[in-house]
Design an enzyme around this catalytic site. Structure first.
Site, PDB file in Angstrom:
ATOM      1  N   ASP A  84       0.757   4.473   2.287  1.00 20.84           N
ATOM      2  CA  ASP A  84       0.144   4.971   3.523  1.00 20.84           C
ATOM      3  C   ASP A  84       0.069   6.494   3.482  1.00 20.84           C
ATOM      4  OD1 ASP A  84       0.087   2.356   4.327  1.00 20.84           O
ATOM      5  OD2 ASP A  84       1.678   2.541   5.833  1.00 20.84           O
ATOM      6  N   GLU A 116      -4.603  -9.179   3.973  1.00 21.20           N
ATOM      7  CA  GLU A 116      -4.965  -8.003   3.165  1.00 21.20           C
ATOM      8  C   GLU A 116      -5.049  -8.357   1.681  1.00 21.20           C
ATOM      9  OE1 GLU A 116      -3.656  -4.179   5.913  1.00 21.20           O
ATOM     10  OE2 GLU A 116      -2.298  -4.816   4.325  1.00 21.20           O
ATOM     11  N   GLY A 135       6.704   5.936  10.653  1.00 20.19           N
ATOM     12  CA  GLY A 135       6.436   5.181   9.421  1.00 20.19           C
ATOM     13  C   GLY A 135       6.531   3.689   9.644  1.00 20.19           C
ATOM     14  N   ASP A 195       4.359  -5.733  12.220  1.00 22.21           N
ATOM     15  CA  ASP A 195       5.005  -6.255  10.996  1.00 22.21           C
ATOM     16  C   ASP A 195       6.497  -6.485  11.219  1.00 22.21           C
ATOM     17  OD1 ASP A 195       2.552  -6.076   9.681  1.00 22.21           O
ATOM     18  OD2 ASP A 195       2.920  -4.000   9.088  1.00 22.21           O
ATOM     19  N   ASN A 198       0.829  -1.204   0.000  1.00 21.99           N
ATOM     20  CA  ASN A 198       0.000   0.000   0.000  1.00 21.99           C
ATOM     21  C   ASN A 198       0.859   1.247   0.000  1.00 21.99           C
ATOM     22  OD1 ASN A 198      -2.294  -1.608   0.424  1.00 21.99           O
ATOM     23  ND2 ASN A 198      -2.117  -1.443   2.648  1.00 21.99           N
TER      24      ASN A 198
HETATM   25  O1  RIB Z   1       0.473  -2.927   9.668  1.00 15.35           O
HETATM   26  C1  RIB Z   1       0.552  -1.600   9.223  1.00 15.35           C
HETATM   27  C2  RIB Z   1       0.024  -1.491   7.818  1.00 15.35           C
HETATM   28  O2  RIB Z   1      -1.353  -1.752   7.814  1.00 15.35           O
HETATM   29  C3  RIB Z   1       0.171  -0.112   7.199  1.00 15.35           C
HETATM   30  O3  RIB Z   1       1.415   0.071   6.563  1.00 15.35           O
HETATM   31  C4  RIB Z   1      -1.019  -0.028   6.267  1.00 15.35           C
HETATM   32  O4  RIB Z   1      -0.680  -0.019   4.909  1.00 15.35           O
HETATM   33  C5  RIB Z   1      -1.904  -1.215   6.634  1.00 15.35           C
HETATM   34  O5  RIB Z   1      -1.853  -2.202   5.695  1.00 15.35           O
END
Ligand code: RIB
Length: 307
Positions: free
Chosen positions: A13, A140, A287, A252, A11
């Site tokens: 952001d 996702e 970020g 993450d 994505n």
């Molecule tokens: O886990 C964080 C992520 O969740 C963000 O970077 C955003 O893009 C969402 O997918």
């Protein structure tokens, strides 16, 4: 070192930072705005690639400016991008992130991520995956793609990791293809239906997943650390105390670090402190991908904290 295959989202952001979240019906000014690469799949791929793991990202970006930015950022951060499709006439995934002093809130448009198909994953795994490589997915991209990809990976002898984020009801058959599941507390509650305030929450969540065929469970608990569980019992992992700048992508960082360590031959248990350090460092910077630590950052941090 074995390879790591990540099937997941990429994505852009769009981050609005403010002291607080606007109330219903309210329009307010943000304190700052930033546009950065994100997406749970891409963030985890970056987290592991910075730890020197051969990280193959599999997914889709749109044929737009955001898609180009996403690909460039992944390449710059050492992720292998050869198996990312550019979907024609599709926009890239976008996350609108409201970052306040207390926490963050995210609303997503899946865009090209929704086009990630099993046939795309199947081609890559059939061509290059080998026994003991690691497969990692989140939610996702379409859950059907995730389920079939986990099944394929398992059949090829890969170790499989599922980060069930964002939470959704999962097909029952998925669990037998998952070796390691890593939900946060909210996801664990939503998936299992077990109240996170109940006394034996951690044990019941671990039992829930183990009874369905998963081998190892890690429940991440933000500033409270994490809980590891398998068929032998539970281990509580304490957090490191750090100054928090932005929690986006901390989960993450943790998942990417576990996947990287497992790819290098470590057990999940041996990897827990390392991954906790990775997520602690990630929250000290702004970020998601921009805050992922490299191997030296984590080793230096651990030698300072554990001396
Ligand atoms: O886990 C964080 C992520 O969740 C963000 O970077 C955003 O893009 C969402 O997918």
């Amino acid at each position: 070192m074995n390879n790591l295959f990540i099937v997941g989202s990429m994505n852009i952001d769009l981050i609005f930072s403010a002291k607080r979240i606007p109330k219903v019906g309210e329009t307010m000014q943000s304190d700052s705005f930033d546009m950065l690469s994100g997406g749970k799949g891409a963030n985890q791929a970056v987290a592991s690639a910075l730890l020197n793991t051969s990280s193959y990202m599999i997914g889709n970006v749109g044929d737009d400016l955001f898609g180009k930015i996403i690909l460039d950022e992944l390449k710059n951060r050492m992720v292998i991008t050869d198996y990312i499709n550019v979907s024609k006439k599709t926009s890239s995934g976008v996350a609108c992130i409201l970052l306040s002093d207390e926490d963050n809130r995210i609303i997503l448009d899946q865009g090209a991520n929704a086009k990630t198909s099993f046939s795309q994953v199947n081609k890559v795994l059939s061509k290059i995956a080998k026994k003991n490589d690691v497969f990692l997915a989140q939610l996702e991209v379409p859950v059907e793609t995730v389920k079939k990809s986990l099944e394929k990976a398992k059949n090829l002898g890969l170790k499989t990791i599922l980060n069930p984020a964002p939470a959704q009801v999962l097909p029952e058959e998925i669990y037998k293809y998952v070796d390691i599941i890593i939900p946060n507390e909210i996801e664990a509650e939503m998936i299992t239906g077990i109240n996170s305030n109940s006394i034996h929450f951690n044990k019941h969540v671990v039992d829930y997943f183990i009874n369905k065929g998963v081998k190892e469970v890690i429940i991440t608990r933000g500033c409270n650390g994490s809980v590891y569980g398998d068929s032998h019992g539970l281990i509580m992992i304490r957090p490191f105390k750090v100054k928090v700048v932005d929690t986006t992508g901390a989960g993450d960082a943790f998942v990417g670090a576990i996947a990287s360590k497992v790819a290098s031959g470590s057990s999940v248990k041996e990897s827990l402190t390392f991954a906790t350090a990775a997520s602690a460092l990630a929250v000290t910077k702004f970020g998601a991908q921009a805050s992922m630590p490299n191997l030296k950052d984590i080793e230096d941090f651990l030698s300072r904290k554990l001396e």
